[in-house]
Design an enzyme around this catalytic site. Structure first.
Site, PDB file in Angstrom:
ATOM      1  N   LEU A  65       1.227  -0.985  -0.118  1.00 38.91           N
ATOM      2  CA  LEU A  65       0.289   0.091  -0.124  1.00 38.91           C
ATOM      3  C   LEU A  65       1.328   1.260   0.953  1.00 38.91           C
ATOM      4  O   LEU A  65      -0.084   2.560   0.285  1.00 38.91           O
ATOM      5  CB  LEU A  65      -0.729  -0.169   1.630  1.00 38.91           C
ATOM      6  CG  LEU A  65      -1.180  -1.190   1.012  1.00 38.91           C
ATOM      7  CD1 LEU A  65      -2.120  -1.374   2.484  1.00 38.91           C
ATOM      8  CD2 LEU A  65      -2.614  -1.423   0.759  1.00 38.91           C
ATOM      9  N   ASP A 307      -2.056 -10.377  -4.294  1.00 37.50           N
ATOM     10  CA  ASP A 307      -0.817  -9.746  -4.704  1.00 37.50           C
ATOM     11  C   ASP A 307      -0.335  -8.073  -4.894  1.00 37.50           C
ATOM     12  O   ASP A 307       0.555  -8.302  -6.035  1.00 37.50           O
ATOM     13  CB  ASP A 307       0.074 -11.010  -5.878  1.00 37.50           C
ATOM     14  CG  ASP A 307       1.443 -10.631  -4.579  1.00 37.50           C
ATOM     15  OD1 ASP A 307       1.937 -10.439  -3.808  1.00 37.50           O
ATOM     16  OD2 ASP A 307       2.691 -10.784  -5.899  1.00 37.50           O
TER      17      ASP A 307
END
Lengths: 428, 324
Positions: A65, A307
């Protein structure tokens, strides 16, 4: 907190074997009733879900992130927006950040950023060893207390087997979940493509299947010896599916996930040197892909993840072997899953449970179901919309997707996180 | 043949009329593309006197030899070919370290385009680099792959085919060819296998230890031999490949001596081949490693012919591409 009724959707919840067209009522961030509304309930917002699928918000076991380390490129706030645009409301954040998530201070930072964003539930995964270096153990207990749901080495293998043994032993002591991607430290280290027909033909440095199965054997044996609760991340080979099946058959409490792109793409997709197809583990043979699909059907593989790896332009604007591996996958996870359902490769139940209650139960979190009393994390999906996936329209800062211009049927209409609408269709 | 869906999509190097606008790989080409190049090369050389015919077909065109990997021999033959066609030639040896970032790699290209380059002759250490450049150049600019990683070296393979045709005739369907050495890391071998398959060569043998053979030779249209004697038996053409020192340091071979002992082309081993077999080598040769001096300098060696023919073949490729 607003009271919401989702009206006349097809509620689909594999955890409770629920598949029924009815209303769902939300108050104070939780699901309070299914069917009849409680007597004292008045909805302040009604969402018409007629002809739509209402499922638990998706749980993604492997994402990156951007924070800490890549704030100039993207943030938890931005990437969680991308997640909910794809119907994902819970995300495991891998520890290979900068700095590495190997202390509770970093864990706390990630949690704080996620709370500020209030868009999705971010579940930090801590580093198993300090700096992911495979040398010293990280403070797993303190990090767990701060919110780490599991411990992982991300893409870094632990070279020293004694250290790995100790890390497993220590995690087992405190009943902590360990998530490991099976990668040998040396075999295929410089490889960029599956060792097969395409790597032979194109002269790409290769990664043999044994790079995965060797590491897997080592992980399974150490899990058995130490009793650690082991989850295997992003397996890619047919042989690994067999090995995990055998371990499960012998009673070892081991689970596994697969990245959605490994269920769709194969080594042949790298034949044009398209750097967007450069991923780790690599896209393998058709036989491997089929075995992974069968592994999901049989329950050997209990979770499917994106992923998600958002990358900058420069990272992919290079000749294939020099490009950075990874796919920005949050927004393609659900469409790709629904494609497998439409192609009759998975049933709707197999597909949805692999992104809802199965990952929830292996993480031990109270999410991933439409249970009354559960947090109202919900995705409402229009199953009929035909659309073209477009990398220029992604919410994620990373537009590195191999699925540009893929036609999909079925799109997230509305996403709720803890009873709040966090994604809804733009007004026409 | 490969025939995989999507493998090196021919559209990238062919124009709408099916003519070559770049030459990146021989994969995906048709036999007529090869024949055209070889036939046109005949016009650029007198094969009896080995005299190159200069023709100013590319007068006014600018060709940039963009070498990200050191090379003297290949770059020189390209330069001779370019000058023999009357082109203006710029040589750039780009240190790879200066172009680590994608943007600056592309910036190099964009800048050279702005300087009115018409063609890039590119060599790069990574497989797929030529495709990368072809994807990003302006529509009027041509890319010629002078070797990318382990992937392809199409002009070398074409000059090899030209050499074989010169000595063995145009019909390859009765020919057995052995490629001996480090096939795994060789872009030359990959392109040779493709051109030999396009010309319907009867048998293509890849000979070497398992550490230097590709994993899936059948997908490439060839057969592997680990036994040098069996591999050389009755072949018409022996192609030896250069052995890099790196194969020792990366633990693929114990020593040059042991390689020579097990796979080196010696006069004795050459007797297993057909009596009129020719011996080829893409150069530069390591005497006493992959080939004995007596063979390299012997009557069956055509190694220096390859070099001269290479000029004509490269002229032919460039003249063909630039005229689309």
């Amino acid at each position: 907190m607003i009271a919401i009724t989702i009206q006349q959707g097809r509620l689909f919840d594999p955890a409770n074997q629920l598949d029924v067209i009815t209303d769902l009522h939300i108050n104070h961030g939780r699901i309070i009733a299914i069917g009849e509304a409680p007597a004292d309930f008045t909805a302040s917002k009604v969402i018409d879900a007629k002809d739509m699928l209402v499922i638990p918000g998706l749980i993604d076991l492997s994402t990156r992130l951007g924070e800490p380390g890549l704030e100039h490129f993207t943030t938890i706030a931005r990437e969680t927006k991308a997640a909910v645009a794809g119907g994902i409301t819970s995300l495991c954040a891998m520890p290979d950040t900068d700095p590495v998530n190997d202390t509770f201070a970093v864990t706390e930072l990630i949690q704080r950023r996620a709370r500020q964003a209030e868009t999705a539930y971010v579940l930090p995964v801590g580093a198993l060893t300090k700096g992911l270096k495979g040398e010293a153990l990280s403070e797993m207990v303190a990090m767990h207390r701060e919110g780490c749901v599991a411990f992982s080495q991300a893409n870094q293998p632990v070279v020293n087997t004694q250290t790995l043994f100790n890390a497993f032993d220590y995690a087992a002591t405190h009943k902590l979940l360990v998530m490991m991607r099976p990668i040998d430290a040396y075999l295929g280290k410089d490889g960029v493509a599956h060792r097969g027909a395409i790597s032979s033909a194109l002269g790409l440095p290769d990664i043999p299947s044994a790079a995965e199965t060797l590491a897997l054997a080592r992980l399974l044996l150490l899990a058995e010896e130490t009793g650690v609760r082991l989850h295997l991340s992003q397996i890619s080979t047919a042989r690994a599916v067999e090995m995990i099946h055998d371990a499960q058959a012998r009673g070892l409490p081991v689970t596994a996930d697969v990245a959605i792109h490994n269920l769709h793409l194969t080594e042949f997709d790298v034949a044009d040197f398209a750097s967007f197809m450069h991923v780790q583990p690599p896209l393998r043979s058709q036989r491997d892909r089929d075995a992974l699909r069968a592994g999901v059907k049989a329950g050997v593989i209990s979770a499917i993840c994106s992923d998600h790896t958002p990358l900058m332009h420069d990272d992919k604007l290079l000749p294939f072997p020099e490009s950075v591996p990874g796919i920005s996958g949050l927004e393609s996870l659900l469409p790709l899953l629904l494609a497998l359902v439409r192609e009759h490769i998975l049933t709707l139940e197999q597909a949805i449970k692999a992104v809802t209650h199965q990952p929830a139960s292996l993480l031990g979190i109270n999410r991933g179901s439409l249970q009354v009393g559960a947090p109202a994390d919900i995705a409402i999906v229009d199953l009929e919309t035909d659309w073209l996936f477009n990398r220029r329209q992604l919410m994620s800062a990373g537009d590195n997707t191999p699925f540009h211009k893929w036609p999909f049927t079925g799109k997230v209409h509305t996403t709720l996180f803890q009873g709040r609408v966090v994604h809804q269709p733009k007004l026409a | 043949m490969f025939g995989y869906p999507g493998l090196s999509s021919p559209s990238l190097q062919l124009n709408e009329a099916g003519k070559l606008k770049h030459l990146l790989t021989l994969e995906g080409l048709k036999p007529h593309h090869i024949q055209d190049i070889l036939d046109r090369a005949d016009g650029f050389i007198n094969t009896d006197t080995r005299q190159i015919h200069k023709q100013p077909l590319l007068k006014g065109k600018t060709i940039v030899n963009l070498f990200f990997e050191a090379s003297t021999r290949t770059r020189t033959t390209f330069e001779i070919a370019e000058k023999s066609l009357g082109a203006d030639v710029i040589n750039l040896n780009v240190a790879t370290s200066a172009t680590k970032k994608g943007e600056s790699l592309l910036d190099t290209i964009y800048n050279l385009e702005a300087m009115q380059a018409d063609m890039f002759v590119v060599r790069h250490a990574k497989s797929g680099a030529a495709h990368f450049f072809a994807h990003h150049v302006a529509p009027h600019v041509h890319v010629l792959n002078a070797g990318d990683g382990r992937h392809a070296h199409p002009t070398q393979a074409l000059l090899d085919a030209y050499t074989i045709r010169h000595f063995k005739g145009a019909d390859f369907s009765q020919l057995r060819v052995a490629i001996v050495g480090d096939i795994l890391h060789s872009r030359v071998a990959r392109s040779q296998i493709q051109v030999l398959n396009l010309l319907e060569t009867e048998e293509i043998r890849l000979v070497g230890p398992k550490t230097l053979l590709p994993h899936d030779a059948s997908a490439m249209g060839a057969h592997c031999f680990t036994d040098i004697e069996a591999g050389l038996k009755d072949v018409d053409v022996v192609i030896t490949l250069r052995m890099q020192n790196e194969r020792m340091s990366s633990a693929r071979l114990p020593s040059e001596q042991e390689y020579f002992e097990t796979y080196g082309i010696t006069e004795e081993r050459l007797k297993l081949a057909m009596p009129d077999a020719i011996v080829m080598h893409p150069g530069p040769i390591n005497r006493g490693v992959e080939i004995a001096s007596t063979v390299a300098d012997g009557p069956q060696s055509v190694i220096l012919d390859q070099v001269t023919f290479g000029i004509a073949v490269r002229m032919s490729v460039m003249a063909g591409i630039m005229q689309t």
